[in-house]
Design a protein around this motif. Structure first.
Motif, PDB file in Angstrom:
ATOM      1  N   PHE A   1       2.557  50.510   4.816  1.00 15.68           N
ATOM      2  CA  PHE A   1       2.556  51.934   4.478  1.00 15.68           C
ATOM      3  C   PHE A   1       3.162  52.164   3.101  1.00 15.68           C
ATOM      4  O   PHE A   1       2.599  52.889   2.268  1.00 15.68           O
ATOM      5  CB  PHE A   1       3.326  52.740   5.527  1.00 15.68           C
ATOM      6  N   LEU A   2       4.334  51.569   2.857  1.00 14.87           N
ATOM      7  CA  LEU A   2       5.010  51.778   1.572  1.00 14.87           C
ATOM      8  C   LEU A   2       4.136  51.313   0.408  1.00 14.87           C
ATOM      9  O   LEU A   2       4.082  51.962  -0.642  1.00 14.87           O
ATOM     10  CB  LEU A   2       6.352  51.049   1.561  1.00 14.87           C
ATOM     11  N   LYS A   3       3.478  50.192   0.581  1.00 16.09           N
ATOM     12  CA  LYS A   3       2.611  49.671  -0.480  1.00 16.09           C
ATOM     13  C   LYS A   3       1.441  50.630  -0.724  1.00 16.09           C
ATOM     14  O   LYS A   3       1.095  50.922  -1.889  1.00 16.09           O
ATOM     15  CB  LYS A   3       2.090  48.292  -0.093  1.00 16.09           C
ATOM     16  N   ALA A   4       0.828  51.129   0.334  1.00 12.84           N
ATOM     17  CA  ALA A   4      -0.288  52.063   0.177  1.00 12.84           C
ATOM     18  C   ALA A   4       0.173  53.353  -0.493  1.00 12.84           C
ATOM     19  O   ALA A   4      -0.515  53.891  -1.373  1.00 12.84           O
ATOM     20  CB  ALA A   4      -0.906  52.367   1.542  1.00 12.84           C
TER      21      ALA A   4
ATOM     22  N   PRO B   1       9.736  67.495  -9.430  1.00  7.97           N
ATOM     23  CA  PRO B   1      10.812  67.756  -8.464  1.00  7.97           C
ATOM     24  C   PRO B   1      11.748  66.561  -8.309  1.00  7.97           C
ATOM     25  O   PRO B   1      11.326  65.400  -8.391  1.00  7.97           O
ATOM     26  CB  PRO B   1      10.050  68.030  -7.162  1.00  7.97           C
ATOM     27  N   ASP B   2      13.001  66.878  -8.064  1.00  2.00           N
ATOM     28  CA  ASP B   2      13.976  65.827  -7.775  1.00  2.00           C
ATOM     29  C   ASP B   2      13.761  65.275  -6.376  1.00  2.00           C
ATOM     30  O   ASP B   2      13.986  64.093  -6.123  1.00  2.00           O
ATOM     31  CB  ASP B   2      15.396  66.379  -7.898  1.00  2.00           C
ATOM     32  N   MET B   3      13.334  66.161  -5.478  1.00  2.63           N
ATOM     33  CA  MET B   3      13.052  65.758  -4.109  1.00  2.63           C
ATOM     34  C   MET B   3      11.833  66.511  -3.586  1.00  2.63           C
ATOM     35  O   MET B   3      11.592  67.652  -3.983  1.00  2.63           O
ATOM     36  CB  MET B   3      14.249  66.033  -3.196  1.00  2.63           C
ATOM     37  N   ILE B   4      11.087  65.860  -2.704  1.00  2.00           N
ATOM     38  CA  ILE B   4       9.896  66.455  -2.092  1.00  2.00           C
ATOM     39  C   ILE B   4       9.927  66.136  -0.609  1.00  2.00           C
ATOM     40  O   ILE B   4      10.055  64.958  -0.227  1.00  2.00           O
ATOM     41  CB  ILE B   4       8.596  65.884  -2.701  1.00  2.00           C
ATOM     42  N   THR B   5       9.822  67.153   0.222  1.00  4.51           N
ATOM     43  CA  THR B   5       9.766  66.908   1.659  1.00  4.51           C
ATOM     44  C   THR B   5       8.318  66.717   2.095  1.00  4.51           C
ATOM     45  O   THR B   5       7.418  67.396   1.634  1.00  4.51           O
ATOM     46  CB  THR B   5      10.386  68.068   2.458  1.00  4.51           C
TER      47      THR B   5
ATOM     48  N   LEU C   1      11.045  62.295  -0.420  1.00  5.55           N
ATOM     49  CA  LEU C   1      10.893  61.578  -1.684  1.00  5.55           C
ATOM     50  C   LEU C   1      12.046  61.964  -2.592  1.00  5.55           C
ATOM     51  O   LEU C   1      12.349  63.147  -2.755  1.00  5.55           O
ATOM     52  CB  LEU C   1       9.559  61.929  -2.346  1.00  5.55           C
ATOM     53  N   ILE C   2      12.695  60.965  -3.191  1.00  4.73           N
ATOM     54  CA  ILE C   2      13.919  61.190  -3.969  1.00  4.73           C
ATOM     55  C   ILE C   2      13.811  60.462  -5.305  1.00  4.73           C
ATOM     56  O   ILE C   2      13.481  59.264  -5.342  1.00  4.73           O
ATOM     57  CB  ILE C   2      15.154  60.633  -3.231  1.00  4.73           C
ATOM     58  N   LYS C   3      14.094  61.156  -6.395  1.00  4.56           N
ATOM     59  CA  LYS C   3      14.183  60.457  -7.673  1.00  4.56           C
ATOM     60  C   LYS C   3      15.278  59.393  -7.571  1.00  4.56           C
ATOM     61  O   LYS C   3      16.355  59.658  -7.019  1.00  4.56           O
ATOM     62  CB  LYS C   3      14.499  61.442  -8.802  1.00  4.56           C
ATOM     63  N   PRO C   4      15.036  58.192  -8.096  1.00  2.93           N
ATOM     64  CA  PRO C   4      15.965  57.078  -7.892  1.00  2.93           C
ATOM     65  C   PRO C   4      17.413  57.382  -8.287  1.00  2.93           C
ATOM     66  O   PRO C   4      18.351  56.935  -7.614  1.00  2.93           O
ATOM     67  CB  PRO C   4      15.382  55.961  -8.769  1.00  2.93           C
ATOM     68  N   GLU C   5      17.604  58.165  -9.351  1.00  5.02           N
ATOM     69  CA  GLU C   5      18.971  58.439  -9.798  1.00  5.02           C
ATOM     70  C   GLU C   5      19.762  59.295  -8.824  1.00  5.02           C
ATOM     71  O   GLU C   5      21.005  59.356  -8.897  1.00  5.02           O
ATOM     72  CB  GLU C   5      18.962  59.100 -11.185  1.00  5.02           C
ATOM     73  N   HIS C   6      19.069  59.959  -7.910  1.00  2.08           N
ATOM     74  CA  HIS C   6      19.757  60.797  -6.920  1.00  2.08           C
ATOM     75  C   HIS C   6      19.919  60.097  -5.572  1.00  2.08           C
ATOM     76  O   HIS C   6      20.552  60.661  -4.667  1.00  2.08           O
ATOM     77  CB  HIS C   6      18.986  62.100  -6.716  1.00  2.08           C
ATOM     78  N   ASP C   7      19.386  58.918  -5.436  1.00  2.00           N
ATOM     79  CA  ASP C   7      19.443  58.210  -4.156  1.00  2.00           C
ATOM     80  C   ASP C   7      20.805  57.522  -4.011  1.00  2.00           C
ATOM     81  O   ASP C   7      20.922  56.305  -4.114  1.00  2.00           O
ATOM     82  CB  ASP C   7      18.299  57.200  -4.073  1.00  2.00           C
ATOM     83  N   ILE C   8      21.828  58.331  -3.759  1.00  2.00           N
ATOM     84  CA  ILE C   8      23.209  57.819  -3.738  1.00  2.00           C
ATOM     85  C   ILE C   8      23.763  57.696  -2.315  1.00  2.00           C
ATOM     86  O   ILE C   8      24.973  57.574  -2.125  1.00  2.00           O
ATOM     87  CB  ILE C   8      24.137  58.714  -4.585  1.00  2.00           C
ATOM     88  N   TRP C   9      22.878  57.724  -1.328  1.00  2.00           N
ATOM     89  CA  TRP C   9      23.335  57.545   0.046  1.00  2.00           C
ATOM     90  C   TRP C   9      24.040  56.199   0.224  1.00  2.00           C
ATOM     91  O   TRP C   9      23.632  55.184  -0.358  1.00  2.00           O
ATOM     92  CB  TRP C   9      22.155  57.554   1.011  1.00  2.00           C
ATOM     93  N   LYS C  10      25.063  56.164   1.052  1.00  2.00           N
ATOM     94  CA  LYS C  10      25.624  54.906   1.525  1.00  2.00           C
ATOM     95  C   LYS C  10      24.841  54.496   2.770  1.00  2.00           C
ATOM     96  O   LYS C  10      24.250  55.339   3.447  1.00  2.00           O
ATOM     97  CB  LYS C  10      27.106  55.076   1.860  1.00  2.00           C
ATOM     98  N   PRO C  11      24.803  53.202   3.091  1.00  2.00           N
ATOM     99  CA  PRO C  11      24.041  52.769   4.260  1.00  2.00           C
ATOM    100  C   PRO C  11      24.415  53.559   5.520  1.00  2.00           C
ATOM    101  O   PRO C  11      25.599  53.722   5.830  1.00  2.00           O
ATOM    102  CB  PRO C  11      24.416  51.291   4.402  1.00  2.00           C
ATOM    103  N   ALA C  12      23.401  54.073   6.196  1.00  2.00           N
ATOM    104  CA  ALA C  12      23.538  54.824   7.458  1.00  2.00           C
ATOM    105  C   ALA C  12      24.264  56.160   7.294  1.00  2.00           C
ATOM    106  O   ALA C  12      24.628  56.788   8.283  1.00  2.00           O
ATOM    107  CB  ALA C  12      24.231  53.991   8.525  1.00  2.00           C
ATOM    108  N   GLU C  13      24.440  56.622   6.051  1.00  2.00           N
ATOM    109  CA  GLU C  13      25.129  57.890   5.847  1.00  2.00           C
ATOM    110  C   GLU C  13      24.277  59.065   6.322  1.00  2.00           C
ATOM    111  O   GLU C  13      24.793  60.120   6.689  1.00  2.00           O
ATOM    112  CB  GLU C  13      25.479  58.052   4.368  1.00  2.00           C
ATOM    113  N   HIS C  14      22.988  58.891   6.285  1.00  2.00           N
ATOM    114  CA  HIS C  14      22.084  59.849   6.937  1.00  2.00           C
ATOM    115  C   HIS C  14      21.028  59.018   7.651  1.00  2.00           C
ATOM    116  O   HIS C  14      20.306  58.244   7.036  1.00  2.00           O
ATOM    117  CB  HIS C  14      21.411  60.774   5.924  1.00  2.00           C
TER     118      HIS C  14
ATOM    119  N   HIS D   1       9.569  58.009  -7.289  1.00  2.00           N
ATOM    120  CA  HIS D   1      10.476  58.434  -6.228  1.00  2.00           C
ATOM    121  C   HIS D   1      10.675  57.342  -5.172  1.00  2.00           C
ATOM    122  O   HIS D   1       9.746  56.599  -4.846  1.00  2.00           O
ATOM    123  CB  HIS D   1       9.940  59.689  -5.542  1.00  2.00           C
ATOM    124  N   LYS D   2      11.896  57.280  -4.646  1.00  2.00           N
ATOM    125  CA  LYS D   2      12.184  56.459  -3.479  1.00  2.00           C
ATOM    126  C   LYS D   2      11.715  57.229  -2.247  1.00  2.00           C
ATOM    127  O   LYS D   2      11.595  58.456  -2.266  1.00  2.00           O
ATOM    128  CB  LYS D   2      13.692  56.187  -3.383  1.00  2.00           C
TER     129      LYS D   2
END
Length: 430
Positions: free
Chosen positions: A92-95, A266-270, A286-299, A108-109
């Motif tokens: 899926f991710l590749k497609a 957009p910085d993020m897209i739902t 979808l998140i711009k890479p510079e904003h993807d600051i989650w820690k593992p399992a934080e959400h 975007h991530k």
């Protein structure tokens, strides 16, 4: 009413929550579906102009998606994977990377959230607050973003907000959407003025969130200039820009993302609803890479990343978005729809056409009239709903894959239903 239908209706009334809604106006017991058609327990056929509220943009039971899913299940493919690496997820991710992100120059991530749109919205506002260190989020009049508490705070609909009882729905400022203050008022100027005034009482925003086409809010479609203006104001105020493309995305507006022609970034897209392609629960942010600051399992969420949905979503992307043929097909059908809705609007004094692409409708000026039109359409074998602050818009959301002959058949039913409803109201008024 046949005896078996009476029994089924009885069990729903006896055991299902009073929260049920669609089945009250359309009580048929549906048993199977194919493409743009539904069939009930008595064999009656209905044309579907609702499509799971835009969750079935590619129709019911697409044969290629169905075959891939059956093969996956029959081969003991992973059914539930948390966020483990799986073959279905990587495919899926590749497609998505090859056919959606890369052709549009997007980096975007992709964050797998809980399986519904409101989960994606919750993740977006949490991350915006985390990134900026601010709490306030700017949302818009007539907006709809979901039913969980954070998403509901962004939502303008009074009846939906009432469902929260007396719970707090704070940390949100509602601003006027384009056109909501009349044709002579520039809402961008109003918003900019309010945020530029340090004594306006509005806290510095973490983010702006808007729908390019307001699905539940009455099909008002933002212009490209307005979307660019909101982006400019967001950047000026150090806020992130979130586009809620849950209902208007996946081709519904005419392009994969409903904001594409505006050129905004957009910085993020739902994403949700038709993301799975098959009606399976699946949502992502979808998140711009510079904003993807989650820690593992934080959400996270137990059902983040529906593995069966990965299978069907990959097929949907490869089948419909590998080239521009499907997009061109949508454009042709959008023209057919627009012409037919013009005929419908001419039957109602003061009516107007709302929306864009295959997400259009007719504002008939009255919730009662719109409900009567939809009821008469249902009686004639057409499933269609209303939207808007007063449910005054008859809303078209047929599958994008609807064959033209079925599309025209359904639109003819809608035209006749509108004629019958307006005639009925005129007779009643005499």
């Amino acid at each position: 009413m046949p005896n078996d239908m009476v029994k089924q209706t009885t069990i729903y009334k006896r055991r299902e929550s009073e929260a049920r809604s669609y089945c009250r106006a359309m009580p048929a017991a549906f048993t199977r579906a194919s493409g743009s058609e539904l069939f009930d327990a008595d064999g009656n056929r209905y044309i579907d102009f609702l499509a799971g509220c835009s969750s079935l943009n590619y129709g019911h039971n697409d044969p290629d998606m169905k075959a891939a899913l059956i093969e996956h299940i029959a081969g003991d493919g992973i059914a539930h994977g948390l966020d483990f690496h799986t073959d279905a997820k990587s495919a899926f991710l590749k497609a998505y990377e090859d056919h959606i992100l890369a052709p549009r120059g997007m980096n975007h991530k992709i964050m797998m959230t809980g399986p519904t749109g409101t989960n994606a919205v919750e993740a977006a506002i949490k991350l915006a607050r985390k990134v900026t260190g601010r709490r306030n989020v700017i949302a818009f009049t007539n907006g709809f973003h979901g039913m969980t508490m954070g998403a509901l705070a962004l939502t303008g609909n009074a009846s939906k907000r009432d469902g929260a009882g007396n719970a707090s729905l704070g940390d949100v400022t509602h601003m006027p959407y384009e056109g909501s203050l009349g044709d002579t008022v520039d809402t961008l100027e109003v918003i900019d003025t309010m945020l530029s005034n340090p004594s306006s009482g509005i806290d510095a925003p973490a983010a702006f969130i808007f729908e390019p086409i307001q699905g539940e809010g009455g099909l008002t479609a933002a212009s490209d200039d307005w979307m660019r203006g909101i982006e400019k104001i967001a950047r000026k105020n150090g806020a992130l820009l979130i586009v809620d493309d849950i209902q208007s995305g996946c081709g519904r507006s005419g392009t994969y993302f409903s904001f594409e022609k505006s050129g905004i970034e957009p910085d993020m897209i739902t994403q949700a609803k038709s993301l799975s392609g098959f009606g399976l629960p699946f949502a992502a942010l979808l998140i711009k890479p510079e904003h993807d600051i989650w820690k593992p399992a934080e959400h996270n969420g137990t059902f983040r990343g529906n593995t069966h949905a990965f299978v069907t979503a990959r097929v949907a992307i490869e089948k419909f978005w590998a080239d521009d043929a499907f997009q061109k097909e949508i454009a042709i059908k959008s023209d057919v729809l627009g012409a037919a809705l013009k005929d419908v609007a001419e039957l109602v004094d003061g009516a107007s056409i709302k929306g864009r692409g295959m997400m259009q409708g007719v504002d008939v000026g009255s919730g009662d009239l719109a409900a009567t039109i939809c009821a008469r359409a249902y009686d004639q074998g057409l499933v269609i709903e209303t939207s808007g602050a007063h449910d005054e818009v008859v809303k078209f959301l047929a599958p994008l894959t609807t064959p033209q002959e079925i599309l025209r058949e359904g639109l003819n039913i809608l035209t006749q239903a509108t004629y019958d409803a307006t005639r009925q109201m005129k007779i009643a008024a005499e």
